[in-house]
Design an enzyme around this catalytic site. Sequence first.
Site, PDB file in Angstrom:
ATOM      1  N   ASP A   1     -18.025  -8.199   1.620  1.00 54.77           N
ATOM      2  CA  ASP A   1     -17.410  -9.467   2.046  1.00 54.77           C
ATOM      3  C   ASP A   1     -17.289  -9.636   3.570  1.00 54.77           C
ATOM      4  O   ASP A   1     -16.234 -10.056   4.069  1.00 54.77           O
ATOM      5  CB  ASP A   1     -16.025  -9.622   1.410  1.00 54.77           C
ATOM      6  CG  ASP A   1     -16.078  -9.603  -0.108  1.00 54.77           C
ATOM      7  OD1 ASP A   1     -17.177  -9.558  -0.674  1.00 54.77           O
ATOM      8  OD2 ASP A   1     -14.996  -9.635  -0.730  1.00 54.77           O
TER       9      ASP A   1
ATOM     10  N   CYS B   1     -10.531  -5.585  -1.031  1.00 51.90           N
ATOM     11  CA  CYS B   1     -11.840  -5.563  -1.693  1.00 51.90           C
ATOM     12  C   CYS B   1     -12.642  -4.296  -1.420  1.00 51.90           C
ATOM     13  O   CYS B   1     -13.379  -3.828  -2.295  1.00 51.90           O
ATOM     14  CB  CYS B   1     -12.642  -6.815  -1.326  1.00 51.90           C
ATOM     15  SG  CYS B   1     -11.863  -8.323  -1.973  1.00 51.90           S
TER      16      CYS B   1
ATOM     17  N   LYS C   1     -19.518 -12.520  -5.947  1.00 47.69           N
ATOM     18  CA  LYS C   1     -18.434 -12.211  -6.877  1.00 47.69           C
ATOM     19  C   LYS C   1     -17.354 -13.281  -6.768  1.00 47.69           C
ATOM     20  O   LYS C   1     -17.343 -14.075  -5.820  1.00 47.69           O
ATOM     21  CB  LYS C   1     -17.839 -10.835  -6.573  1.00 47.69           C
ATOM     22  CG  LYS C   1     -17.141 -10.724  -5.209  1.00 47.69           C
ATOM     23  CD  LYS C   1     -16.721  -9.290  -4.946  1.00 47.69           C
ATOM     24  CE  LYS C   1     -15.995  -9.116  -3.619  1.00 47.69           C
ATOM     25  NZ  LYS C   1     -14.632  -9.647  -3.604  1.00 47.69           N
TER      26      LYS C   1
END
Length: 230
Positions: free
Chosen positions: A15, A168, A123
Amino acid sequence: MGVESEFRPAIIVVDFQEDFCPPSGSLAVPQGRDIAPTVNSLLSLPFAIKIATRDFHPPNHVSFASNHPGATAYQSYHTIIHPSDPSKSDTTLLWPTHCVQGTPGVELVPELDVSKIDAVVDKGMNPDVEMYSAFWDPFRVSVSELGEKLKEARVTDVFVVGLAADYCVKATAESAVEEGYRTYIVEEGTRAVTKEAWEAEGKKDVEKKGIKIVSASGDEIRRVKDLVVA
């Protein structure tokens, strides 16, 4: 994972997106953009596969405080009920609206050398579940293609960098351990939403789960450098 001498490492860049980076990201991680030199340096090494992940949310995502009347980002929590099994639930912190499909904030940062990335895995597309891990949500209702890509590349070891260390990155590393991989978080290649808590407790928590916190100049990365490119 086979004999100890086997070593087919993967790197997962979690990310590394505009909305997670200063100065204008809606959910900016302090110093988030500063990891770029370390991440790009690691991407130049002979990993068996190099994967970037993206949060890729619809605007009605359950994790957005704006979708819950009266809720406040970073403060309010919401209990998510399993979409098909009401006996299961998961309580999650609510966030500012971020990484919405079709917006600039969803894009990987330009500092990231995407020419070295083999695949991008999205995702968080399911609006009904939170998905910190790049493998799956807590209920495993949504499962990404990450696991299959690692298996196809016959990976033995997973190195995780990106944003954010305490959410994450942590969740992705924990899932990698569950999948049976020797797993590492490269310290210089990540930043935390809450640095103090990550330094005080977060690192200890992940290490208890079998994840190694390693340095970009440490023995584990040196072992990657020493691999002969096939």
